[in-house]
Enzyme design. Structure first.
Site, PDB file in Angstrom:
ATOM      1  N   ASN A 226       0.862  -1.169   0.000  1.00  0.00           N
ATOM      2  CA  ASN A 226       0.000   0.000   0.000  1.00  0.00           C
ATOM      3  C   ASN A 226       0.908   1.231   0.000  1.00  0.00           C
ATOM      4  O   ASN A 226       1.871   1.302   0.759  1.00  0.00           O
ATOM      5  CB  ASN A 226      -0.926  -0.013   1.217  1.00  0.00           C
ATOM      6  CG  ASN A 226      -2.019   1.021   1.101  1.00  0.00           C
ATOM      7  OD1 ASN A 226      -1.764   2.207   0.951  1.00  0.00           O
ATOM      8  ND2 ASN A 226      -3.263   0.564   1.187  1.00  0.00           N
ATOM      9  N   LEU A 227       0.601   2.200  -0.821  1.00  0.00           N
ATOM     10  CA  LEU A 227       1.449   3.384  -0.984  1.00  0.00           C
ATOM     11  C   LEU A 227       1.226   4.465   0.080  1.00  0.00           C
ATOM     12  O   LEU A 227       1.958   5.460   0.108  1.00  0.00           O
ATOM     13  CB  LEU A 227       1.213   3.994  -2.374  1.00  0.00           C
ATOM     14  CG  LEU A 227       1.596   3.106  -3.553  1.00  0.00           C
ATOM     15  CD1 LEU A 227       1.078   3.709  -4.859  1.00  0.00           C
ATOM     16  CD2 LEU A 227       3.104   2.909  -3.594  1.00  0.00           C
TER      17      LEU A 227
END
Length: 182
Positions: free
Chosen positions: A43-44
């Site tokens: 997840n960024l």
């Protein structure tokens, strides 16, 4: 649907001077296992928080949250509970969605005037379930930002484009506070 598909969000992670609230849909399976928002390593979200606010994934979770709070940034989810097999927002059973009391949180945070929605599901659920609960007249003083999902499931948009869209958050954080946190 089986009880093991019931998903509940974490309590709000909001400091005493929250001005910007980042809302996801509901935690992923990995986030729930770790008891950390945006816990999936691909997840960024934390990568972007590191690039903009020095609250990246290399820091312990509590320190990341503390750095966001020092900048007036809180995180939470639009949904308090729902049925969802797996982690994909597309798997959320719409009829099972129960929103968090975001209107109540807004009443306790007088300086909170900006909400950023992480992804399409957060945007859709906010519009459908939360907007109708906002106090009369409050919406005129509230800025709501629609941002692309930081989830690894959202692979159709290049990371560079997502990053650029998320950089709008810099406009909603006091530059003096940002400098003090660095």
């Amino acid at each position: 649907m089986a009880a093991d598909h019931r998903v509940s969000s974490f309590p709000p992670q909001v400091g005493p001077d929250c001005r910007l609230l980042l809302l996801g849909s509901v935690p992923s399976v990995r986030s729930l296992e770790l008891r950390q928002s945006y816990g999936h390593p691909h997840n960024l979200f934390w990568r972007f928080m590191g690039e903009m606010f020095d609250a990246g994934p290399d820091l312990p979770y509590a320190e990341r949250i503390g750095r966001l709070h020092a900048l007036g940034i809180g995180i939470w989810d639009v949904l308090r509970d729902c049925e969802r097999p797996g982690s994909l927002d597309a798997s959320i059973v719409r009829a099972s969605e129960v929103p968090n009391d975001i209107a109540g949180l807004l009443r306790t945070q007088p300086r909170l005037r900006t909400i950023a929605l992480n992804g399409g599901k957060a945007q859709e659920a906010f519009r459908r379930l939360v907007r109708p609960t906002l106090p009369a007249g409050f919406e005129e003083s509230l800025t709501v930002l629609a941002l692309p999902s930081t989830s690894p499931a959202n692979a159709s948009m290049p990371v560079a484009v997502k990053r650029e869209r998320w950089r709008v958050l810099l406009d909603y954080v006091d530059p003096a506070a940002r400098t003090a946190a660095e």
